[in-house]
Design an enzyme around this catalytic site. Structure first.
Site, PDB file in Angstrom:
ATOM      1  CD  GLU A  58       6.304  -8.044 -45.130  1.00  0.00           C
ATOM      2  OE1 GLU A  58       5.449  -8.621 -44.465  1.00  0.00           O
ATOM      3  OE2 GLU A  58       6.400  -8.159 -46.378  1.00  0.00           O
ATOM      4  CB  CYS A  87       5.979 -14.600 -45.747  1.00  0.00           C
ATOM      5  SG  CYS A  87       7.418 -13.934 -46.629  1.00  0.00           S
TER       6      CYS A  87
END
Length: 182
Positions: A58, A87
């Site tokens: 990401e 996460c």
């Protein structure tokens, strides 16, 4: 990406240690300014077994988007298909990016739910920042196969229990996103 990489990493009944992210960028009006061939693609996280500093996928994507210097007057829709939900830390980074870039909307389809540390609060923060988060269904797996996989003309073949796993994970994700902390 090759067929094995896709099926091994996106299969919603296996646990893998890598995270892959396929993305598509759509500018709703005007010229995007995105370099040719970068409006869609796929990325993988960088683990401790690779040279350089480890980095979640990401954060790679955010770095790539920032390098494009998108015109803030143009609305940009970013759709991501990711093998694991972000996460907690990455979810908050994505949420902060969305807050700073109101011209960007984000839709995430995930194959599985990452479940370590503060992942639930991170996903809620990301949703509150305006991101749409859902679990991949047959439709999204097939789209990824057709768009990002070098499938040599072969049609997408779903694995056993793809639909059952998607339904269970979707219920789990909805429960996470609907829970509010006091």
């Amino acid at each position: 990406m090759d067929e094995h990489t896709f099926t091994h990493n996106f299969s919603n009944h296996k646990r893998t240690h890598k995270t892959y992210l396929c993305y598509e960028v759509e500018i709703l009006h005007g010229d995007s300014g995105i370099p040719p061939d970068e409006d869609k693609g796929f990325l993988c996280n960088k683990g401790t077994d690779q040279p350089g500093l480890p980095c979640h996928v990401e954060l790679y994507l955010l770095g790539r988007i920032r390098s494009w210097k998108l015109d803030r007057k143009l609305h940009c829709r970013l759709t991501c298909f990711i093998s694991w939900t972000p996460c907690g830390t990455c979810a908050r980074e994505l949420a902060e990016f969305l807050k700073e870039n109101s011209h960007v909307s984000l839709c995430i389809f995930a194959s599985r739910i990452y479940s370590l540390n503060d992942y639930e609060a991170g996903l809620r923060t990301l949703q509150e920042a305006g991101a749409q988060i859902a679990i991949m269904t047959f439709k999204e797996f097939r789209h990824c196969w057709e768009t990002f996989v070098d499938h040599q003309g072969r049609p997408f073949q779903p694995w056993d229990e793809l639909d059952i796993n998607s339904q269970g994970l979707s219920k789990e994700l909805q429960a996470i996103l609907q829970t509010r902390q006091n």
